[in-house]
Motif scaffolding. Structure first.
Motif, PDB file in Angstrom:
ATOM      1  N   VAL A   1       0.579  -1.227   0.086  1.00 10.91           N
ATOM      2  CA  VAL A   1       0.151  -0.042   0.137  1.00 10.91           C
ATOM      3  C   VAL A   1       0.797   1.224  -0.067  1.00 10.91           C
ATOM      4  N   ASN A   2       2.128   1.179   0.391  1.00 14.80           N
ATOM      5  CA  ASN A   2       3.126   2.521   0.193  1.00 14.80           C
ATOM      6  C   ASN A   2       3.843   2.633  -1.096  1.00 14.80           C
ATOM      7  N   ALA A   3       3.791   1.570  -2.121  1.00 11.84           N
ATOM      8  CA  ALA A   3       4.354   1.453  -3.316  1.00 11.84           C
ATOM      9  C   ALA A   3       3.803   2.483  -4.385  1.00 11.84           C
ATOM     10  N   LEU A   4       4.556   3.021  -5.209  1.00 16.04           N
ATOM     11  CA  LEU A   4       4.199   3.961  -6.043  1.00 16.04           C
ATOM     12  C   LEU A   4       4.613   3.303  -7.627  1.00 16.04           C
ATOM     13  N   VAL A   5       3.415   2.834  -8.267  1.00 14.59           N
ATOM     14  CA  VAL A   5       3.878   2.137  -9.469  1.00 14.59           C
ATOM     15  C   VAL A   5       4.106   3.305 -10.546  1.00 14.59           C
ATOM     16  N   PRO A   6       5.347   3.644 -11.054  1.00  4.00           N
ATOM     17  CA  PRO A   6       5.709   4.676 -11.805  1.00  4.00           C
ATOM     18  C   PRO A   6       4.914   4.927 -12.976  1.00  4.00           C
ATOM     19  N   GLN A   7       4.524   4.216 -13.671  1.00  2.66           N
ATOM     20  CA  GLN A   7       3.283   4.475 -15.008  1.00  2.66           C
ATOM     21  C   GLN A   7       2.199   4.977 -14.526  1.00  2.66           C
ATOM     22  N   LEU A   8       1.928   4.948 -13.318  1.00  7.95           N
ATOM     23  CA  LEU A   8       0.367   5.583 -12.740  1.00  7.95           C
ATOM     24  C   LEU A   8       0.781   7.003 -12.330  1.00  7.95           C
ATOM     25  N   TRP A   9       1.815   7.522 -12.142  1.00 10.69           N
ATOM     26  CA  TRP A   9       2.054   8.649 -11.588  1.00 10.69           C
ATOM     27  C   TRP A   9       2.966   9.819 -12.297  1.00 10.69           C
ATOM     28  N   PRO A  10       2.370  11.181 -12.114  1.00  7.50           N
ATOM     29  CA  PRO A  10       3.475  11.892 -12.660  1.00  7.50           C
ATOM     30  C   PRO A  10       4.920  11.895 -12.272  1.00  7.50           C
TER      31      PRO A  10
ATOM     32  N   ALA B   1      -2.155   4.873 -18.179  1.00  7.91           N
ATOM     33  CA  ALA B   1      -2.293   3.789 -17.284  1.00  7.91           C
ATOM     34  C   ALA B   1      -3.074   4.324 -16.175  1.00  7.91           C
ATOM     35  N   TYR B   2      -4.325   3.763 -15.998  1.00  6.66           N
ATOM     36  CA  TYR B   2      -5.214   4.054 -14.642  1.00  6.66           C
ATOM     37  C   TYR B   2      -4.917   2.956 -13.730  1.00  6.66           C
ATOM     38  N   THR B   3      -4.732   1.810 -14.034  1.00 10.60           N
ATOM     39  CA  THR B   3      -4.430   0.818 -13.080  1.00 10.60           C
ATOM     40  C   THR B   3      -3.115   0.206 -13.661  1.00 10.60           C
ATOM     41  N   THR B   4      -2.551  -0.678 -12.585  1.00  6.85           N
ATOM     42  CA  THR B   4      -1.525  -1.451 -12.999  1.00  6.85           C
ATOM     43  C   THR B   4      -1.408  -2.428 -14.029  1.00  6.85           C
ATOM     44  N   GLN B   5      -2.851  -2.759 -14.459  1.00  8.75           N
ATOM     45  CA  GLN B   5      -2.729  -3.640 -15.729  1.00  8.75           C
ATOM     46  C   GLN B   5      -2.837  -2.785 -17.059  1.00  8.75           C
ATOM     47  N   ASP B   6      -2.815  -1.441 -17.111  1.00  8.71           N
ATOM     48  CA  ASP B   6      -2.604  -0.866 -18.150  1.00  8.71           C
ATOM     49  C   ASP B   6      -1.259  -0.533 -18.612  1.00  8.71           C
ATOM     50  N   GLN B   7      -1.007  -1.148 -19.753  1.00 11.19           N
ATOM     51  CA  GLN B   7       0.326  -0.765 -20.373  1.00 11.19           C
ATOM     52  C   GLN B   7       0.390   0.111 -21.757  1.00 11.19           C
ATOM     53  N   PRO B   8       0.286   1.261 -21.551  1.00 13.45           N
ATOM     54  CA  PRO B   8       0.283   2.161 -22.603  1.00 13.45           C
ATOM     55  C   PRO B   8       1.596   2.277 -23.631  1.00 13.45           C
TER      56      PRO B   8
ATOM     57  N   GLU C   1      -9.586  -0.965  -4.378  1.00  9.23           N
ATOM     58  CA  GLU C   1      -7.981  -0.712  -4.191  1.00  9.23           C
ATOM     59  C   GLU C   1      -7.761  -0.837  -2.835  1.00  9.23           C
ATOM     60  N   PHE C   2      -6.510  -1.481  -2.708  1.00  9.64           N
ATOM     61  CA  PHE C   2      -6.097  -1.929  -1.251  1.00  9.64           C
ATOM     62  C   PHE C   2      -5.288  -0.571  -0.848  1.00  9.64           C
ATOM     63  N   LEU C   3      -5.934  -0.478   0.452  1.00  8.93           N
ATOM     64  CA  LEU C   3      -5.514   0.673   1.361  1.00  8.93           C
ATOM     65  C   LEU C   3      -5.188   0.171   2.790  1.00  8.93           C
ATOM     66  N   PRO C   4      -4.271   0.743   3.497  1.00 11.27           N
ATOM     67  CA  PRO C   4      -3.927   0.341   4.725  1.00 11.27           C
ATOM     68  C   PRO C   4      -5.069   0.252   5.585  1.00 11.27           C
ATOM     69  N   ALA C   5      -5.127  -0.835   6.527  1.00  7.92           N
ATOM     70  CA  ALA C   5      -6.478  -1.071   7.606  1.00  7.92           C
ATOM     71  C   ALA C   5      -6.428   0.314   8.302  1.00  7.92           C
ATOM     72  N   ASP C   6      -5.520   0.926   8.597  1.00  4.74           N
ATOM     73  CA  ASP C   6      -5.863   1.941   9.443  1.00  4.74           C
ATOM     74  C   ASP C   6      -6.111   3.274   8.828  1.00  4.74           C
ATOM     75  N   VAL C   7      -6.774   3.258   7.649  1.00  5.48           N
ATOM     76  CA  VAL C   7      -7.070   4.437   7.041  1.00  5.48           C
ATOM     77  C   VAL C   7      -8.232   4.930   7.849  1.00  5.48           C
ATOM     78  N   GLN C   8      -8.241   6.513   8.222  1.00  2.00           N
ATOM     79  CA  GLN C   8      -8.896   7.033   9.139  1.00  2.00           C
ATOM     80  C   GLN C   8      -9.292   8.394   8.614  1.00  2.00           C
ATOM     81  N   PRO C   9     -10.390   9.046   9.086  1.00  2.00           N
ATOM     82  CA  PRO C   9     -10.741  10.557   8.811  1.00  2.00           C
ATOM     83  C   PRO C   9      -9.693  11.351   9.046  1.00  2.00           C
TER      84      PRO C   9
END
Length: 461
Positions: free
Chosen positions: A27-36, A280-287, A399-407
């Motif tokens: 949940v802490n990883a950043l897949v490069p193809q998804l992000w600026p 790419a919107y998800t990790t399955q997209d390979q533009p 989407e997988f988020l950490p179980a401690d996600v909170q307001p």
């Protein structure tokens, strides 16, 4: 609509999630193809974009907010410009347009495509050279066409016989000879990896190829000799990941080019194959990269021209999503977290379908990550939803988020540069978010946040 009906409509798979999400992610990883390109996670765990912490950006500009990585946007403009050297690259303004983006597009050497009087007004207000503008639209009004003529728009893509009549009449009265391309419906609908080779002429855009309307349009323009017919145009779909559809489209439109040459003795010098390149919107997209697209598309055009004994025309393309889509993320604040009977966890944020209608409208998939901190908590499969009074108000389906996600936590959703702000609304009278450009550790608002006063200003009571 009942909640269970909305779940079925949006492909509800209960707690299983889609097949590609059944293995928990980091949940802490950043897949490069998804992000600026400048996005990273700092040592303290928060995301940084353009050298600026999103926590600071949220404090300064509020949430929700669209965060535009200006270096990423400029780099993608240059990627297409350089890959398609010798061709004209038109940024498709419908994906997202404001004066700052218009100026960036100009500075990076691109042309600009608009498809309404409002988009034309933004381009002209930003000082974009009108001769580098293309004007699309299936129902351009007389006033819009007149404004395009008065401004000296470089080319108008004609879409109907009615438009040919309107534009010819205006051109005669003004003593001008506008450059036009004919939009051709080539019978190819390409979406991702699927294209239908014959079935998609049933649409509002363009002149039918198989029915002969496209040839008739060319013959009429050449006979009347009022408009300067320079070429043909096609657009086969959106979010396309391969070039199969472009190959079929190029073949068919160049067959029409050859037919016009043989029947009328005119070899049109330009060809526009449109846009629709996927991201790419998800990790399955390979533009594909701009370079790969250029190599394949140019090869297709050259091969088809050789087969048809045609000179290779001046090529133009119209990327929009592929340029601005990955350059923007949307930042939200979590308001509530609700576990529903062990079925799924709903994480509600302070935006939703008013700032991103694509999930509800197209069943589009997005990704999300915790943006203000890292977490060692186990991942849970969550659904990120908005604050609107609709059960279909979904931002990220699974989407997988950490179980401690909170307001109070911040969530970032990547790939929101294209169509999210352009299609944003005031549903439930929610003001639209700002667009904040970030570069080299500095941020500036390029589209301000709407206020309740803005909403009330149009209400004349």
């Amino acid at each position: 609509m009942r909640a269970h009906e909305a779940g079925a409509l949006h492909g509800d798979l209960g707690s299983r999630g889609p097949a590609w999400l059944r293995t928990p992610q980091d949940v802490n990883a950043l897949v490069p193809q998804l992000w600026p390109r400048t996005v990273s996670r700092s040592s303290s765990g928060d995301l940084e974009v353009g050298g600026k912490s999103v926590v600071e950006l949220a404090a300064d500009y509020g949430t929700p907010a669209y965060l535009l990585d200006e270096d990423d946007l400029r780099a993608r403009c240059r990627d297409f410009r350089d890959a398609f050297a010798g061709a004209d690259v038109f940024y498709a303004g419908k994906s997202f347009l404001c004066k700052a983006v218009v100026r960036i597009v100009e500075e990076e050497g691109l042309f600009l495509d608009v498809c309404s009087g409002g988009e034309l007004a933004v381009a002209l207000a930003a000082g974009f050279p009108p001769e580098r503008l293309g004007f699309h639209g299936n129902n351009k009004s007389v006033s819009e066409l007149q404004r395009a003529l008065d401004a000296g728009v470089g080319r108008i893509i004609v879409d109907s016989f009615d438009e040919i009549s309107r534009l010819s009449d205006l051109a005669e009265k003004s003593g001008k000879r506008p450059t036009v391309l004919i939009r051709v419906t080539v019978g190819v609908e390409a979406h991702t990896h699927e294209f239908i080779a014959t079935a998609h002429e049933d649409q509002k855009f363009g002149f039918s190829l198989s029915g002969g309307a496209a040839f008739a349009a060319a013959a009429r323009i050449l006979d009347e000799d009022i408009l300067d017919l320079r070429g043909l145009h096609s657009h086969i779909g959106s979010q396309i990941f391969d070039t199969s559809g472009f190959e079929v489209s190029a073949r068919r439109i160049l067959e029409l080019q050859a037919q016009i040459r043989d029947a009328r003795g005119v070899e049109l010098p330009e060809l526009d194959l449109g846009g629709g390149f996927g991201i790419a919107y998800t990790t399955q997209d390979q533009p594909s990269t701009a370079g790969d697209l250029a190599k394949r598309i140019i090869k297709i055009v050259e091969s088809e021209c050789e087969l048809a004994s045609l000179r290779v025309p001046k090529l133009s393309i119209e990327p929009g999503r592929a340029i601005v889509g990955p350059a923007v993320l949307t930042l939200y604040e979590v308001g509530t977290v609700k576990d529903v009977d062990g079925i799924r966890t709903y994480v509600s944020v302070d935006g939703g379908m008013s700032d991103n209608i694509r999930t509800a409208l197209y069943d589009a998939s997005y990704s999300a990550t915790m943006a203000n901190r890292s977490s060692a908590a186990e991942p849970i499969l969550a659904r990120v939803v908005g604050k609107h009074c609709e059960s279909g108000d979904i931002v990220v389906k699974d989407e997988f988020l950490p179980a401690d996600v909170q307001p109070g936590d911040l969530l970032a959703v990547p790939g929101t540069g294209a169509y999210c702000r352009s299609m944003a609304s005031n549903y439930n009278h929610v003001p639209r978010p700002p667009v904040v450009a970030v570069r080299d550790g500095a941020a500036r608002v390029i589209v301000r946040r709407e206020t309740e006063d803005d909403l009330l200003a149009l209400d004349v009571g």
